[in-house]
Enzyme design. Structure first.
Site, mmCIF file in Angstrom:
data_model
loop_
_atom_site.group_PDB
_atom_site.id
_atom_site.type_symbol
_atom_site.label_atom_id
_atom_site.label_comp_id
_atom_site.label_asym_id
_atom_site.label_seq_id
_atom_site.Cartn_x
_atom_site.Cartn_y
_atom_site.Cartn_z
ATOM 1 N N CYS B 86 0.828 -1.205 0.000
ATOM 2 C CA CYS B 86 0.000 0.000 0.000
ATOM 3 C C CYS B 86 0.865 1.259 0.000
ATOM 4 O O CYS B 86 1.586 1.505 -0.951
ATOM 5 C CB CYS B 86 -0.980 -0.057 1.173
ATOM 6 S SG CYS B 86 -2.432 0.977 0.942
ATOM 7 N N HIS B 195 -3.127 -5.944 0.975
ATOM 8 C CA HIS B 195 -2.553 -6.065 2.319
ATOM 9 C C HIS B 195 -2.463 -7.529 2.752
ATOM 10 O O HIS B 195 -3.378 -8.026 3.415
ATOM 11 C CB HIS B 195 -3.438 -5.329 3.331
ATOM 12 C CG HIS B 195 -3.346 -3.843 3.242
ATOM 13 N ND1 HIS B 195 -2.364 -3.122 3.877
ATOM 14 C CD2 HIS B 195 -4.112 -2.945 2.598
ATOM 15 C CE1 HIS B 195 -2.525 -1.833 3.631
ATOM 16 N NE2 HIS B 195 -3.582 -1.697 2.850
ATOM 17 N N GLU B 197 -0.758 -8.686 5.124
ATOM 18 C CA GLU B 197 -0.655 -8.730 6.602
ATOM 19 C C GLU B 197 -2.028 -8.703 7.277
ATOM 20 O O GLU B 197 -2.130 -9.001 8.461
ATOM 21 C CB GLU B 197 0.234 -7.582 7.098
ATOM 22 C CG GLU B 197 -0.414 -6.201 7.166
ATOM 23 C CD GLU B 197 -0.511 -5.486 5.820
ATOM 24 O OE1 GLU B 197 -0.249 -6.119 4.775
ATOM 25 O OE2 GLU B 197 -0.875 -4.294 5.819
#
Lengths: 82, 229
Positions: B86, B195, B197
């Site tokens: 990002c 993302h 994560e």
């Protein structure tokens, strides 16, 4: 001191979604003769013209920071002495 | 393998990244402030999502001037793994470590949803645990994620297999060639808008991102083994 206004806009080849949306909005107002809107931004710089050449400063600042050459292009106006 | 998570003013996914590595993968990971000047003792560097420096000027443009940035550039030049998600991806393009740029989404909206992706290249330190052309889903959350590069650069990316993730379903932001993530020419720097994560535990509803981190840890093991023999 010299006042310089640097204009930064998308290159011709880059789609400008804001410009397109604003064009549509203008058409909604009834101004169908407005064919295209390009959106950009400007930076007003006050430059001490006594040491380095103003044009050089503008060029370096634009190319190293203000403009992302992947997407954008720029032009500038040198305005009246402050 | 010791991993650095760099924290800029305005980073807001740094804890997600740290916990994905620390809690879920039991990796050796440390926060590194943007004020630091060295990445000595680290084997991999991760740049989190967020809004570094308030997205002033352009997303990621000001982070380039952080104290830590020369060390990141040097780290990347040495061929060590560098990852940005990002805002981290935006920073890597602005710093010139990845080609092209991220511009405002075509929809002009902040898009926050889970999207389908195809893994296009599994020969990177971040994707070795995926299958070639595997379909996965990952969350995205951005307003400026539309990848742009000139035709010449795009052709080069395609030819060198630098496109690692591509949007598989609807293109959420207008990215050229449906690009969601790319590497540099050497393959050690990866930037991606999704993302991973945020998708590392079944409890969170999605584990598809976990293998990005597992791949990295696995690549570290291989490097250590190579060094040992």
């Amino acid at each position: 001191m010299v006042n310089v206004r640097i204009f930064v806009t998308y290159k011709e080849s880059v789609f400008d979604p804001q410009g397109e949306t604003i064009t549509d909005a203008i058409h909604s107002l009834g101004f169908s003769n407005v064919k295209k809107v390009n959106v950009g931004k400007f930076f007003d710089l006050q430059i001490d013209s006594s040491d380095k050449k103003v044009e050089e400063v503008v060029k370096e600042v634009s190319e190293q920071l203000l403009v992302n050459f992947n997407l954008e292009t720029y032009r500038y106006d040198v305005m009246e002495e402050a | 393998m010791k991993i650095a998570v760099v924290v800029f003013p305005g980073s807001n996914c740094d804890v997600d990244l740290f916990e994905a590595l620390h809690t879920v993968c039991q990796a050796d990971v440390e926060y590194v402030s943007h004020k630091e000047k060295s990445l000595e003792s680290f084997d991999a560097v991760m740049l989190p999502g967020g809004f570094s420096y308030g997205d002033y000027l352009r997303c990621g443009a000001i982070a380039r001037f952080s104290n830590i940035m020369p060390a990141i550039v040097e780290f990347a030049k040495q061929g060590k793994p560098v990852f940005g998600t990002c805002n981290g991806f935006q920073i890597l393009t602005e710093a010139g470590l990845l080609p092209g740029a991220l511009k405002q989404n075509n929809s002009l909206k902040f898009v926050c949803k889970t999207v389908d992706l195809t893994v296009e290249n599994t020969k990177t330190p971040f994707t070795s645990q995926y299958g070639e052309k595997e379909q996965i889903s990952l969350p995205i959350a951005h307003a400026d994620g539309s990848y742009y590069a000139d035709q010449e650069t795009l052709a080069k990316l395609e030819e060198n297999h630098q496109i690692v993730f591509r949007y598989a379903g609807e293109n959420p932001n207008g990215s050229l060639n449906d690009i969601a993530g790319i590497t540099n020419e050497a393959g050690n720097v990866l930037g991606m808008m999704p993302h991973p994560e945020r998708a590392v535990e079944a409890l969170l509803g999605n584990e598809d991102g976990l293998r990005v981190f597992k791949s990295l840890l696995e690549s570290g093991k291989n490097t250590i083994e190579e060094a040992a023999f």
